[in-house]
Design a protein around this motif. Structure first.
Motif, PDB file in Angstrom:
ATOM      1  N   ILE A   1       0.873  -1.167   0.000  1.00  0.00           N
ATOM      2  CA  ILE A   1       0.000   0.000   0.000  1.00  0.00           C
ATOM      3  C   ILE A   1       0.910   1.217   0.000  1.00  0.00           C
ATOM      4  CG2 ILE A   1      -1.751   1.261   1.290  1.00  0.00           C
ATOM      5  CD1 ILE A   1      -2.029  -2.024   2.298  1.00  0.00           C
ATOM      6  N   THR A   2       0.757   2.063  -1.015  1.00  0.00           N
ATOM      7  CA  THR A   2       1.683   3.173  -1.226  1.00  0.00           C
ATOM      8  C   THR A   2       0.926   4.478  -1.386  1.00  0.00           C
ATOM      9  OG1 THR A   2       3.066   1.629  -2.471  1.00  0.00           O
ATOM     10  CG2 THR A   2       3.587   3.957  -2.691  1.00  0.00           C
ATOM     11  N   LYS A   3       1.426   5.519  -0.729  1.00  0.00           N
ATOM     12  CA  LYS A   3       0.875   6.858  -0.943  1.00  0.00           C
ATOM     13  C   LYS A   3       1.505   7.396  -2.219  1.00  0.00           C
ATOM     14  CE  LYS A   3      -0.215  11.160   1.308  1.00  0.00           C
ATOM     15  NZ  LYS A   3      -0.250  11.881   2.567  1.00  0.00           N
ATOM     16  N   GLU A   4       0.672   7.724  -3.198  1.00  0.00           N
ATOM     17  CA  GLU A   4       1.160   8.173  -4.501  1.00  0.00           C
ATOM     18  C   GLU A   4       1.253   9.696  -4.575  1.00  0.00           C
ATOM     19  OE1 GLU A   4       2.086   6.162  -7.003  1.00  0.00           O
ATOM     20  OE2 GLU A   4       1.531   4.301  -6.018  1.00  0.00           O
ATOM     21  N   GLU A   5       0.209  10.348  -4.120  1.00  0.00           N
ATOM     22  CA  GLU A   5       0.133  11.809  -4.114  1.00  0.00           C
ATOM     23  C   GLU A   5      -0.537  12.236  -2.819  1.00  0.00           C
ATOM     24  OE1 GLU A   5      -1.787  13.335  -7.663  1.00  0.00           O
ATOM     25  OE2 GLU A   5      -0.902  11.733  -8.853  1.00  0.00           O
ATOM     26  N   GLU A   6      -0.800  13.525  -2.681  1.00  0.00           N
ATOM     27  CA  GLU A   6      -1.387  14.066  -1.455  1.00  0.00           C
ATOM     28  C   GLU A   6      -2.620  13.281  -1.003  1.00  0.00           C
ATOM     29  OE1 GLU A   6      -3.644  18.126  -0.598  1.00  0.00           O
ATOM     30  OE2 GLU A   6      -1.510  18.404  -1.034  1.00  0.00           O
ATOM     31  N   ASN A   7      -3.541  13.016  -1.917  1.00  0.00           N
ATOM     32  CA  ASN A   7      -4.772  12.317  -1.535  1.00  0.00           C
ATOM     33  C   ASN A   7      -5.015  11.057  -2.382  1.00  0.00           C
ATOM     34  OD1 ASN A   7      -5.283  13.913  -3.788  1.00  0.00           O
ATOM     35  ND2 ASN A   7      -7.437  14.152  -3.288  1.00  0.00           N
ATOM     36  N   VAL A   8      -3.932  10.449  -2.862  1.00  0.00           N
ATOM     37  CA  VAL A   8      -4.022   9.252  -3.695  1.00  0.00           C
ATOM     38  C   VAL A   8      -3.134   8.153  -3.110  1.00  0.00           C
ATOM     39  CG1 VAL A   8      -3.595   8.269  -5.995  1.00  0.00           C
ATOM     40  CG2 VAL A   8      -4.441  10.624  -5.779  1.00  0.00           C
ATOM     41  N   PHE A   9      -3.700   6.948  -3.015  1.00  0.00           N
ATOM     42  CA  PHE A   9      -2.900   5.794  -2.616  1.00  0.00           C
ATOM     43  C   PHE A   9      -3.150   4.665  -3.606  1.00  0.00           C
ATOM     44  CE2 PHE A   9      -6.903   5.016  -0.399  1.00  0.00           C
ATOM     45  CZ  PHE A   9      -7.099   3.640  -0.540  1.00  0.00           C
ATOM     46  N   SER A  10      -2.248   3.688  -3.590  1.00  0.00           N
ATOM     47  CA  SER A  10      -2.392   2.553  -4.496  1.00  0.00           C
ATOM     48  C   SER A  10      -2.166   1.257  -3.743  1.00  0.00           C
ATOM     49  CB  SER A  10      -1.409   2.660  -5.662  1.00  0.00           C
ATOM     50  OG  SER A  10      -0.088   2.518  -5.189  1.00  0.00           O
ATOM     51  N   ILE A  11      -2.705   0.189  -4.321  1.00  0.00           N
ATOM     52  CA  ILE A  11      -2.485  -1.158  -3.816  1.00  0.00           C
ATOM     53  C   ILE A  11      -1.924  -1.968  -4.973  1.00  0.00           C
ATOM     54  CG2 ILE A  11      -3.535  -3.264  -2.896  1.00  0.00           C
ATOM     55  CD1 ILE A  11      -5.757  -1.485  -1.717  1.00  0.00           C
ATOM     56  N   SER A  12      -0.768  -2.588  -4.746  1.00  0.00           N
ATOM     57  CA  SER A  12      -0.192  -3.497  -5.736  1.00  0.00           C
ATOM     58  C   SER A  12       0.188  -4.772  -5.002  1.00  0.00           C
ATOM     59  CB  SER A  12       1.015  -2.870  -6.429  1.00  0.00           C
ATOM     60  OG  SER A  12       2.001  -2.533  -5.488  1.00  0.00           O
ATOM     61  N   PHE A  13       0.320  -5.837  -5.756  1.00  0.00           N
ATOM     62  CA  PHE A  13       0.597  -7.135  -5.162  1.00  0.00           C
ATOM     63  C   PHE A  13       2.019  -7.560  -5.495  1.00  0.00           C
ATOM     64  CE2 PHE A  13      -3.893  -6.636  -5.219  1.00  0.00           C
ATOM     65  CZ  PHE A  13      -4.269  -7.119  -3.981  1.00  0.00           C
ATOM     66  N   ILE A  14       2.671  -8.192  -4.541  1.00  0.00           N
ATOM     67  CA  ILE A  14       4.076  -8.541  -4.662  1.00  0.00           C
ATOM     68  C   ILE A  14       4.323  -9.411  -5.894  1.00  0.00           C
ATOM     69  CG2 ILE A  14       5.958  -9.818  -3.525  1.00  0.00           C
ATOM     70  CD1 ILE A  14       4.768  -8.645  -0.855  1.00  0.00           C
ATOM     71  N   GLU A  15       3.402 -10.340  -6.191  1.00  0.00           N
ATOM     72  CA  GLU A  15       3.579 -11.217  -7.357  1.00  0.00           C
ATOM     73  C   GLU A  15       3.425 -10.466  -8.678  1.00  0.00           C
ATOM     74  OE1 GLU A  15       0.291 -12.176  -5.517  1.00  0.00           O
ATOM     75  OE2 GLU A  15       1.766 -12.390  -3.949  1.00  0.00           O
ATOM     76  N   GLU A  16       2.641  -9.386  -8.680  1.00  0.00           N
ATOM     77  CA  GLU A  16       2.387  -8.610  -9.903  1.00  0.00           C
ATOM     78  C   GLU A  16       2.466  -7.108  -9.603  1.00  0.00           C
ATOM     79  OE1 GLU A  16      -0.810 -10.392 -12.634  1.00  0.00           O
ATOM     80  OE2 GLU A  16      -1.558 -10.778 -10.608  1.00  0.00           O
ATOM     81  N   PRO A  17       3.661  -6.577  -9.331  1.00  0.00           N
ATOM     82  CA  PRO A  17       3.770  -5.171  -8.930  1.00  0.00           C
ATOM     83  C   PRO A  17       3.287  -4.174  -9.986  1.00  0.00           C
ATOM     84  CG  PRO A  17       5.936  -6.141  -9.275  1.00  0.00           C
ATOM     85  CD  PRO A  17       4.948  -7.243  -9.396  1.00  0.00           C
ATOM     86  N   GLU A  18       3.249  -4.582 -11.253  1.00  0.00           N
ATOM     87  CA  GLU A  18       2.794  -3.663 -12.299  1.00  0.00           C
ATOM     88  C   GLU A  18       1.273  -3.491 -12.296  1.00  0.00           C
ATOM     89  OE1 GLU A  18       2.662  -7.762 -13.765  1.00  0.00           O
ATOM     90  OE2 GLU A  18       4.279  -6.614 -12.837  1.00  0.00           O
ATOM     91  N   ARG A  19       0.536  -4.438 -11.692  1.00  0.00           N
ATOM     92  CA  ARG A  19      -0.934  -4.327 -11.568  1.00  0.00           C
ATOM     93  C   ARG A  19      -1.231  -3.468 -10.347  1.00  0.00           C
ATOM     94  NH1 ARG A  19      -4.811  -7.369 -13.841  1.00  0.00           N
ATOM     95  NH2 ARG A  19      -5.960  -7.466 -11.889  1.00  0.00           N
ATOM     96  N   LYS A  20      -1.640  -2.237 -10.578  1.00  0.00           N
ATOM     97  CA  LYS A  20      -1.824  -1.290  -9.491  1.00  0.00           C
ATOM     98  C   LYS A  20      -3.255  -0.762  -9.473  1.00  0.00           C
ATOM     99  CE  LYS A  20       1.632   1.580  -8.843  1.00  0.00           C
ATOM    100  NZ  LYS A  20       2.491   2.769  -8.887  1.00  0.00           N
ATOM    101  N   TYR A  21      -3.891  -0.855  -8.311  1.00  0.00           N
ATOM    102  CA  TYR A  21      -5.226  -0.292  -8.084  1.00  0.00           C
ATOM    103  C   TYR A  21      -5.022   1.069  -7.432  1.00  0.00           C
ATOM    104  CZ  TYR A  21      -6.947  -5.038  -8.832  1.00  0.00           C
ATOM    105  OH  TYR A  21      -7.238  -6.268  -9.370  1.00  0.00           O
ATOM    106  N   CYS A  22      -5.585   2.120  -8.024  1.00  0.00           N
ATOM    107  CA  CYS A  22      -5.404   3.471  -7.495  1.00  0.00           C
ATOM    108  C   CYS A  22      -6.701   3.986  -6.889  1.00  0.00           C
ATOM    109  CB  CYS A  22      -4.943   4.417  -8.590  1.00  0.00           C
ATOM    110  SG  CYS A  22      -3.282   4.035  -9.163  1.00  0.00           S
ATOM    111  N   PHE A  23      -6.566   4.730  -5.806  1.00  0.00           N
ATOM    112  CA  PHE A  23      -7.706   5.281  -5.087  1.00  0.00           C
ATOM    113  C   PHE A  23      -7.444   6.753  -4.801  1.00  0.00           C
ATOM    114  CE2 PHE A  23      -7.279   0.822  -4.257  1.00  0.00           C
ATOM    115  CZ  PHE A  23      -8.580   0.332  -4.299  1.00  0.00           C
ATOM    116  N   GLU A  24      -8.417   7.593  -5.147  1.00  0.00           N
ATOM    117  CA  GLU A  24      -8.299   9.027  -4.885  1.00  0.00           C
ATOM    118  C   GLU A  24      -9.332   9.428  -3.846  1.00  0.00           C
ATOM    119  OE1 GLU A  24      -8.944  13.193  -7.228  1.00  0.00           O
ATOM    120  OE2 GLU A  24      -7.843  11.610  -8.302  1.00  0.00           O
TER     121      GLU A  24
END
Length: 144
Positions: A66-89
């Motif tokens: 779980i990574t903070k991308e921007e001020e009010n955006v975070f993402s969830i990616s999975f260790i097996e597939e780090p390029e598949r990223k779900y973004c939430f604003e």
């Protein structure tokens, strides 16, 4: 991993640790941010169309980042597939931080590490293993 659809549907209807309507983008080519009802139940993050009662998807929050991308955006990616990223604003930076903290606490691995930590702390304070009183064998205890 396989899941029983009825059990997942039933789980999605349980009271949520956290829920909100936020913008979400799934990791499909050409995907755009869409308003979704996002609901955290145990270690699953369910997402719904805002006008529907059944989830359109679920993320098992194990082996993920779980990574903070921007001020009010975070993402969830999975260790097996780090390029598949779900973004939430989120609506605010505060809401974003609350979601990040709740999601990080939801995994089995976080709970396991917490149990091991507190077990060791109790053992230091009392000199006794707190699991002994429940007849839990040495091998079955939370191994490091």
């Amino acid at each position: 991993m396989r899941y029983n659809e009825r059990e997942l549907l039933s789980l999605s209807r349980q009271p949520a640790e956290k829920a909100a309507e936020i913008l979400m983008r799934v990791p499909k080519k050409g995907s755009v941010l869409k308003k979704r009802l996002v609901k955290l139940v145990v270690n699953f993050l369910f997402y719904f169309r805002t006008d529907e009662a059944e989830p359109i998807g679920a993320l098992l929050l194990e082996h993920c980042r779980i990574t903070k991308e921007e001020e009010n955006v975070f993402s969830i990616s999975f260790i097996e597939e780090p390029e598949r990223k779900y973004c939430f604003e989120c609506d605010s930076e505060e809401q974003c931080q609350e979601w990040i903290e709740a999601l990080k606490r939801a995994s089995y691995e976080f709970m396991r590490r917490s149990l091991i930590f507190y077990r060791n702390e109790i053992q230091k304070m009392t000199g006794k293993d707190p699991l002994e009183q429940f007849g839990i064998s040495e091998e079955a205890r939370f191994q490091l």
